[in-house]
Design an enzyme around this catalytic site. Structure first.
Site, PDB file in Angstrom:
ATOM      1  N   SER A 146       0.670  -1.412   0.286  1.00 31.30           N
ATOM      2  CA  SER A 146      -0.288  -0.168  -0.027  1.00 31.30           C
ATOM      3  C   SER A 146       0.559   0.978   0.029  1.00 31.30           C
ATOM      4  O   SER A 146       2.318   1.166   0.185  1.00 31.30           O
ATOM      5  CB  SER A 146      -1.164   0.386   1.152  1.00 31.30           C
ATOM      6  OG  SER A 146      -1.120   1.416   1.335  1.00 31.30           O
ATOM      7  N   TYR A 159      -3.055   0.296  10.449  1.00 31.38           N
ATOM      8  CA  TYR A 159      -3.210  -0.501   7.851  1.00 31.38           C
ATOM      9  C   TYR A 159      -1.933   0.395   8.016  1.00 31.38           C
ATOM     10  O   TYR A 159      -1.304  -0.737   7.698  1.00 31.38           O
ATOM     11  CB  TYR A 159      -4.692   0.091   8.244  1.00 31.38           C
ATOM     12  CG  TYR A 159      -3.770   0.020   6.675  1.00 31.38           C
ATOM     13  CD1 TYR A 159      -4.482  -1.273   5.664  1.00 31.38           C
ATOM     14  CD2 TYR A 159      -3.872   1.206   5.795  1.00 31.38           C
ATOM     15  CE1 TYR A 159      -5.554  -1.632   4.383  1.00 31.38           C
ATOM     16  CE2 TYR A 159      -3.666   0.617   3.862  1.00 31.38           C
ATOM     17  CZ  TYR A 159      -4.146  -0.663   3.979  1.00 31.38           C
ATOM     18  OH  TYR A 159      -4.755  -0.840   2.703  1.00 31.38           O
TER      19      TYR A 159
END
Length: 258
Positions: A146, A159
């Site tokens: 990500s 996250y």
């Protein structure tokens, strides 16, 4: 006739987290490149939908469910796939969850749930499929990282930590398993518009900032991730391991955009 070194014909690809979002698009893309695809996820009806899409386009697909939080579920997936196709050549780890919350309010349970789904679950899958990937002789693992593996996004600390860990795991396995002819790499998607995030991207300050920080001045189409995924899964990436490819419209390279 020119050789197509990204042809995946005859190879079996397991895509974990293939029932929605980018994982679903990657599963369909690998099938178009010739792979037999197992688009696995927790929800059986959605697995059946993806398999139907692949078959309708002329590809081969096997329905199988999996829950990355349960080692026994991943083992059952491996046994099902190897029993049906005889082995595995490609593993894509696309399962993941997120939650936005001020970090001071994140409980241990919140934190552990996200790290378990995004990082520990990925380790479980890699570990379980190590044997058949080694036996393949040209094993490929593609992990989905990500932008938050590199930069902070407001109020999604768990996250971000999990996705930074994905890159560390990718480098470690890429180095350790190279001797077993298993190439381990990561894709770093930029901001892609999907049905789940369209409202956020188009009608929020967060969405406007993401667009401003993307030099191409647009969000990605999920299909634009397929080429990089096929490359990393194919013979074209035979000497690439422990690396990442950012498909982000220039986001990570960017400084000042105006």
């Amino acid at each position: 006739m020119a050789e197509n070194i990204t042809d995946l014909t005859g190879r079996t690809a397991v895509v974990i987290g293939a029932t929605s979002g980018l994982g679903r698009v990657i599963a369909r893309g690998l099938a178009r490149a010739g792979a037999r695809v197992v688009p696995a996820g927790r929800r059986g009806p959605l697995v059946a939908e993806v398999c139907g899409e692949i078959r309708a386009a002329g590809g081969a697909a096997l329905e199988a469910t999996v829950d990355v939080s349960r080692p026994d579920s991943i083992k059952a997936l491996r046994e099902t796939v190897c029993g049906h196709f005889g082995g595995v050549d490609i593993l894509v780890n696309a399962a993941g969850v997120t939650a936005r919350r001020p970090t001071a309010d994140v409980t241990d349970d919140d934190w552990n749930a996200i790290l378990d789904a995004n990082l520990t679950g990925m380790l479980r899958a890699c570990r379980e499929f190590y044997g058949p990937l080694k036996q393949s002789g040209r094993g490929r693992i593609v992990n989905i990282a990500s932008l938050s593996s590199f930069v902070a996004f407001h109020e999604v600390a768990a996250y971000g930590v999990s996705k930074a860990g994905v890159l560390a795991l990718t480098r470690s396995l890429g180095s350790e398993w190279a001797r077993d002819r298993i190439n381990v790499n990561a894709l770093v998607p930029g901001v892609f518009r999907t049905a789940l995030n369209a409202e956020l991207l188009d009608n929020s300050e967060r969405g406007r900032e993401l667009l401003m920080r993307t030099p191409m001045k647009r969000f990605g189409d999920p299909e634009e991730l397929v080429g990089a995924a096929v490359f990393l899964a194919s013979d074209a990436a035979s000497f690439v391991t422990g690396q990442f490819i950012a498909v982000d419209g220039g986001f990570l390279a960017s400084g000042v955009n105006s």
